[in-house]
Structures are given as structure tokens and as C-alpha cells.
Design an enzyme around this catalytic site. Structure first.
Site, PDB file in Angstrom:
ATOM      1  CG  ASP A  30     -26.133   1.604  -9.870  1.00 21.93           C
ATOM      2  OD1 ASP A  30     -25.565   2.251 -10.765  1.00 21.93           O
ATOM      3  OD2 ASP A  30     -26.472   0.422 -10.001  1.00 21.93           O
ATOM      4  CG  HIS A  57     -24.424   5.429 -12.512  1.00 17.75           C
ATOM      5  ND1 HIS A  57     -25.205   4.474 -13.108  1.00 17.75           N
ATOM      6  CD2 HIS A  57     -24.331   6.445 -13.417  1.00 17.75           C
ATOM      7  CE1 HIS A  57     -25.567   4.899 -14.318  1.00 17.75           C
ATOM      8  NE2 HIS A  57     -25.050   6.095 -14.519  1.00 17.75           N
ATOM      9  CG  HIS A 110     -22.812  -0.117 -14.293  1.00 18.74           C
ATOM     10  ND1 HIS A 110     -22.276   1.115 -14.605  1.00 18.74           N
ATOM     11  CD2 HIS A 110     -23.860   0.132 -13.468  1.00 18.74           C
ATOM     12  CE1 HIS A 110     -22.969   2.058 -14.031  1.00 18.74           C
ATOM     13  NE2 HIS A 110     -23.946   1.499 -13.325  1.00 18.74           N
ATOM     14  CG  ASN A 156     -26.713   4.375 -19.206  1.00 19.10           C
ATOM     15  OD1 ASN A 156     -25.718   4.532 -19.897  1.00 19.10           O
ATOM     16  ND2 ASN A 156     -27.118   5.279 -18.342  1.00 19.10           N
ATOM     17  CG  ASP A 183     -26.466  -2.727 -13.693  1.00 17.92           C
ATOM     18  OD1 ASP A 183     -26.619  -2.348 -12.516  1.00 17.92           O
ATOM     19  OD2 ASP A 183     -26.405  -1.936 -14.643  1.00 17.92           O
ATOM     20  CG  HIS A 187     -37.578  -2.354 -18.395  1.00 20.80           C
ATOM     21  ND1 HIS A 187     -37.928  -1.137 -17.867  1.00 20.80           N
ATOM     22  CD2 HIS A 187     -36.235  -2.429 -18.295  1.00 20.80           C
ATOM     23  CE1 HIS A 187     -36.841  -0.497 -17.475  1.00 20.80           C
ATOM     24  NE2 HIS A 187     -35.802  -1.266 -17.715  1.00 20.80           N
TER      25      HIS A 187
END
Length: 288
Positions: A30, A57, A110, A156, A183, A187
Site C-alpha cells: 500500500d 493499492h 481505499h 490519493n 488511511d 505531515h
């Protein structure tokens, strides 16, 4: 969760049997797709030998290109490079076909598009061992929200259209979508205070040195916590049950441990003449 390929490079399979003995509960690259269909086939075949699922993914990288948001009217209006829904759906279709061919258990991470939901629904009807998940932002926000250029919305797969959001909700309601996952990939504020095209997103982990692969998936070298006297299989089961020894579950009318979150829009004002930009934050309300 162990990696499917060494270094998540999509070239050489990991030692899946050895990783399973060490405590792996599934395999996933992933953050990156297993782009080579032949390697994905072999991974699915080997996964049947150890009785563990592959978490995929699903992204066709050549089609996604350097896009940063969903392809549609909103991307045209925003002037941002688009990613078509087909970049996800082609990969979902391929992996479902391979899962049916090999008899392996496949979990699709996802899911974000109407087409992907329909593909999973059809596969389940056909008896293929496929499950999937979606994320909160894929049934609460749309690509129109990206026109604010809020870099927190750089994810994404990208935020999709209103029709995709509606299909995700239907998939959750009818059981086509099996789970909701955050998910999340952390940051710093500084990383996000850049132009939208330059902002990091969950799947930029490799470029950033794999320092934010997210809470759900860990590097294949990591071993689960071991308990004295347990076999590897017993340790896996103990970890899956949780700290209190009970498998997590949620039933109708069971509100224990649930917290209501609301999306709050903020107007951020820059220095004089610097303009205003809009951002969103989650605000905790009362416990249900």
C-alpha cells in the site's frame, strides 16, 4: 502487515511463508501498486498457500500520471492536473480477475469511485473472495472542495465527484464495502503550506523516505509483539483480538467508544494583501 514485494518496488516477491510464520496477517505494498500483473498473480497464488489475504493499492500509474485531483469539471475549473477514475477502476478490475483466477483472498484498499464499487459488488455476486474498504473523506467531501486549493485535501486516490460519493454511501449501506479506514499519513504543517501541486499526500511515502507510511501498514521487517509461550499463529490471533482479549466489534445500537466529529471550515487570512484561503478541521463533539 508485510510487504508483497521487496522494498515495495514491485519487482521481487518477499519471503511470504517466512513472514507468515513471523506473524504477518496480510500482505500489501500500500502506497504503491503491484504494477506487474504477473508478479501480482504469483503473489496471490503464494498467499493461498499461507492462507492470508493480499491488500491491494489499485492505481494504474501510467494513467494517473502526475495528476493531483479527480478528472472532471472541477479539475478544469481549478486548472489542476487530473486523475481519471479509470486509473483506479482498471487496477481494481485486473486484481479481481486475478483473484478469481487464483482463488486467493483479495482486499482492495481505499475504494473511491462508483465503478470500483460496482466491480466489487459484481465480484462478490460471482463468489470471488474479495473485500474492500473506503475512507471517511470519500463519502463526505467531493472534488468541488478541492477548488479551495486547501492542501489538506491533497489525497490519493483523489476526492471524487458527487456521483462517486453517492455510490460509496450505497456500497456502505448494502455491505459491498466492508470497512472504513482512516488511511491516515501524518505531515507537518510546513509540508502542507505550499502550492497544491507540490503538497505531499499519503502515497508520496517513497519519495519522502517512507517516513509516513501510515498507521495501517508497516514495513515488512517489523515483527508483532510476542507473548511468552505463544506460537506465531497464537500471537497473531492475540493481537487481532486486541489488548483486552476481545475481538473488536460494533453492533446495532452499540455506541460505546464512538465519538462524533464535525467538519469545520476555517478562513485563514494571510498578511495584508496576501488574500484568504479556506481550510477544514475535524472538531470533536460529545461522545455518543
Amino acid at each position: 502487515i508485510a510487504a508483497v514485494t521487496k522494498g515495495r518496488a514491485g519487482e521481487t516477491l518477499t519471503e511470504m511463508a517466512e513472514l507468515a510464520r513471523a506473524g504477518a496477517v496480510a500482505f500489501s505494498d500500500d502506497g504503491s501498486p503491484v504494477a506487474n500483473a504477473s508478479i501480482m498473480r504469483r503473489a496471490l497464488e503464494y498467499s493461498t498457500m499461507v492462507g492470508l489475504p493480499i491488500i491491494s493499492h489499485c492505481e494504474e500509474l501510467e494513467l494517473a500520471g502526475r495528476g493531483v485531483m479527480h478528472e472532471g469539471l472541477a479539475s478544469t475549473m481549478a486548472g489542476l492536473r487530473p486523475i481519471p477514475a479509470a486509473a483506479e477502476e482498471i487496477a481494481v478490475a485486473r486484481d479481481i480477475i486475478l483473484a478469481g483466477m487464483t482463488g486467493a483472498s483479495l482486499h482492495i484498499a481505499h475504494v473511491s469511485t462508483k465503478g470500483s464499487v460496482e466491480l466489487v459488488r459484481r465480484a462478490k455476486d460471482d463468489g470471488i473472495a474479495v473485500t474492500c474498504e473506503t475512507c471517511p473523506h470519500y463519502f463526505t467531501l467531493t472534488d468541488d472542495d478541492v477548488r479551495s486549493y486547501d492542501t489538506n485535501l491533497r489525497v490519493n486516490p483523489p476526492l471524487r465527484s458527487a456521483s462517486d460519493v453517492a455510490a460509496i454511501k450505497v456500497g456502505l449501506a448494502d455491505g459491498t464495502i466492508d470497512a472504513i479506514a482512516s488511511d491516515h499519513a501524518p505531515h507537518s504543517l510546513e509540508e502542507k503550506q505550499v502550492e497544491f501541486d507540490a503538497a505531499p499526500h499519503p502515497d508520496s511515502a517513497r519519495a519522502a523516505g517512507d517516513h509516513h507510511t501510515g498507521a495501517r501498514h508497516r514495513a515488512h521487517e517489523h515483527r508483532p509483539r510476542e507473548y511468552p509461550g505463544d506460537t506465531a499463529r497464537q500471537s497473531r490471533r492475540r493481537i487481532a483480538r486486541g489488548r483486552n482479549g476481545l475481538r473488536p466489534r460494533l453492533g446495532v445500537g452499540d455506541h460505546r467508544g464512538l465519538v462524533r466529529l464535525e467538519i469545520e471550515e476555517l478562513a485563514l487570512h494571510g498578511p495584508q494583501g496576501g488574500g484568504t484561503r479556506h481550510a477544514h478541521r475535524l472538531k470533536r463533539r460529545d461522545r455518543l
